[in-house]
Design an enzyme around this catalytic site. Sequence first.
Site, PDB file in Angstrom:
ATOM      1  CB  SER A 189     -69.840  46.344   7.561  1.00 31.85           C
ATOM      2  OG  SER A 189     -69.926  46.676   6.203  1.00 31.85           O
ATOM      3  CG  ASP A 455     -66.750  40.565   2.856  1.00 36.07           C
ATOM      4  OD1 ASP A 455     -67.519  41.023   1.987  1.00 36.07           O
ATOM      5  OD2 ASP A 455     -66.438  41.199   3.898  1.00 36.07           O
ATOM      6  CG  HIS A 480     -69.610  41.867   5.103  1.00 34.59           C
ATOM      7  ND1 HIS A 480     -68.413  42.505   4.866  1.00 34.59           N
ATOM      8  CD2 HIS A 480     -70.479  42.833   5.473  1.00 34.59           C
ATOM      9  CE1 HIS A 480     -68.561  43.805   5.070  1.00 34.59           C
ATOM     10  NE2 HIS A 480     -69.802  44.040   5.451  1.00 34.59           N
TER      11      HIS A 480
END
Length: 512
Positions: A189, A455, A480
């Site tokens: 991320s 995602d 994700h």
Amino acid sequence: MVSSKVLLVLLAVVVLQQVIAAPHAEKRVRRNMIRGRPRGGMKITPPLSSVSHLINFDTVVSSTFTQTLDHFNSSVQQNFQQRYWHNNQWFKKGGPAFLMLGGEGPESSYWVSYPGLEITNLAQQQGAWVFDIEHRFYGATYPTSDMSVKNLKYLSSAQAIEDAATFIKAMTKKYPDLANAKWVTFGGSYSGALAAWTRAKHPELVYAAVGSSGPVQAEVDFVEYLEVVKNSISRNSTECANSVTEGFNLVASLLKTADGRKQLKTTFHLCQDIQLNDDKSLKTFWETVYSPYMEIVQYSGDAAGAFASQLTISHAICRYHVNSQRSALQKMKQVNDYFNLVNEQFGCNDIDYNSFISFMKDETYGEAQSDRAWVWQTCTEFGYYQSTASQTAGPWFGGVSNLPAQYYIDQCTEIYGAEYNSQEVQTAVQYTNQYYGGRDKLNTDRILLPNGDIDPWHALGKLTSNNSGIVPVVINGTAHCADMYGASSEDSVYLTAARQTIANVLNGWLHA
Ligand SMILES: *[C@@H]1O[C@H](CO)[C@@H](O)[C@H](O)[C@H]1NC(C)=O
Ligand SMILES: *[C@@H]1O[C@H](CO)[C@@H](O)[C@H](O)[C@H]1NC(C)=O
Ligand SMILES: *[C@@H]1O[C@H](CO)[C@@H](O)[C@H](O)[C@H]1NC(C)=O
Ligand SMILES: *[C@@H]1O[C@H](CO)[C@@H](O)[C@H](O)[C@H]1NC(C)=O
């Protein structure tokens, strides 16, 4: 004389009356996602107590490192203690060093020690020593005495990258076995983007990077986020998608009548009445309605706790939205109730805008710490505002104007001060893309960039490349950071193949 027995009975009656008369104060809870960040941070880390039986604690060390507060101004002399963890259980002399970068949440020994994760599997294959540093201002890494705006000026990705560089130099010195080690940065991320950027800014220290689901392109109005949410739900079936959009549009029309607003208050178990003249709280209400759908899609199917099989698009959204005689509103209620049940989150939903703002204005390292830090980074570096302004997704979510980017920008001003306004946020985001090159001008090589295509964040990732040294790995049907977690029997062939590609490419680089 009144006997003590009678007195006791009288007392009991009085106490009982008070208990009955006391207003029933239910616990107020806030939506789980704030600016795309769920409570706990964007890469999911389970509580160590639940996995500790599998960890070899004999080789895991947790420690702190004396870090420089300001890497860009040598007249600032302060230092702070940065937490880190490391584990040499798989290390072979001459092997590389892997560095997991912390992002917008607390770190722990999990990523350096839990067997079967992507990073620990690769460490075993490559004989690597594994490190993890906590990002400044998150977890228990407190660079300054509080989080006032004057101190938050030391919170930036650029400082975090220099933290990593300083750390690598120090560890190379501290451990003679690492004197010639090739360092590989990892992250997921925001920290996935950091992993790539650290390689780009410090090629002399970082040999390669694996940046999972990194939003390497900053964007103020991140309209694509909800477009992907829509598309990912639609991948289940048109029936499910039709029912979800019917629900959001029904909410929009119920908002128009007093009776409708009452129904919505019950359905979403709100603490407050919906006030039409309170535009900001109305938007907070919409955030609250979208939040579970966003979070389920963002992590659907990740081999990380409840997202593996319970909180998936199919099980937590479409199971309720298809094949049911219930009304669209009842279906949404089921999704919400199930989401809260699995998260063990009970209480009424607080949609009061001002209560959110005062929560965020807390300058201590208290309950708001990570949210205050993450929202600061969105206001001063990244934007990433998940708005409904998309012409395709907005109407699907009940209206293009339900959540404009401006609503989030106004919060920058209200939380941090007048200086953090529209103009400044635009300028900051432009600067970020210029400083790192964004998606199209990442000037580096030996970086792997995995992204799952359901995602929502993948829309800001780098998905194609003409540079053989930059290797995007787009994974069909995963969410994700899916590649980072342990392999599971539920994994698709695409995810398994992607992990193999990552292992092969990294192996090639390390043995070039
Ligand atoms: C560097 O830090 C000093 C001491 O805090 C400060 O006076 C100065 O303005 C800073 N310089 C810049 C360019 O920020
Ligand atoms: C869609 O969701 C339904 C309900 O949970 C499920 O039975 C079905 O397998 C899902 N379909 C796909 C293609 O994911
Ligand atoms: C890659 O090259 C093609 C053809 O020259 C070009 O159209 C495309 O924009 C390039 N992509 C990137 C990410 O640079
Ligand atoms: C992605 O996965 C789905 C479901 O397994 C499949 O139908 C589709 O063909 C795949 N797409 C690609 C590009 O492989």
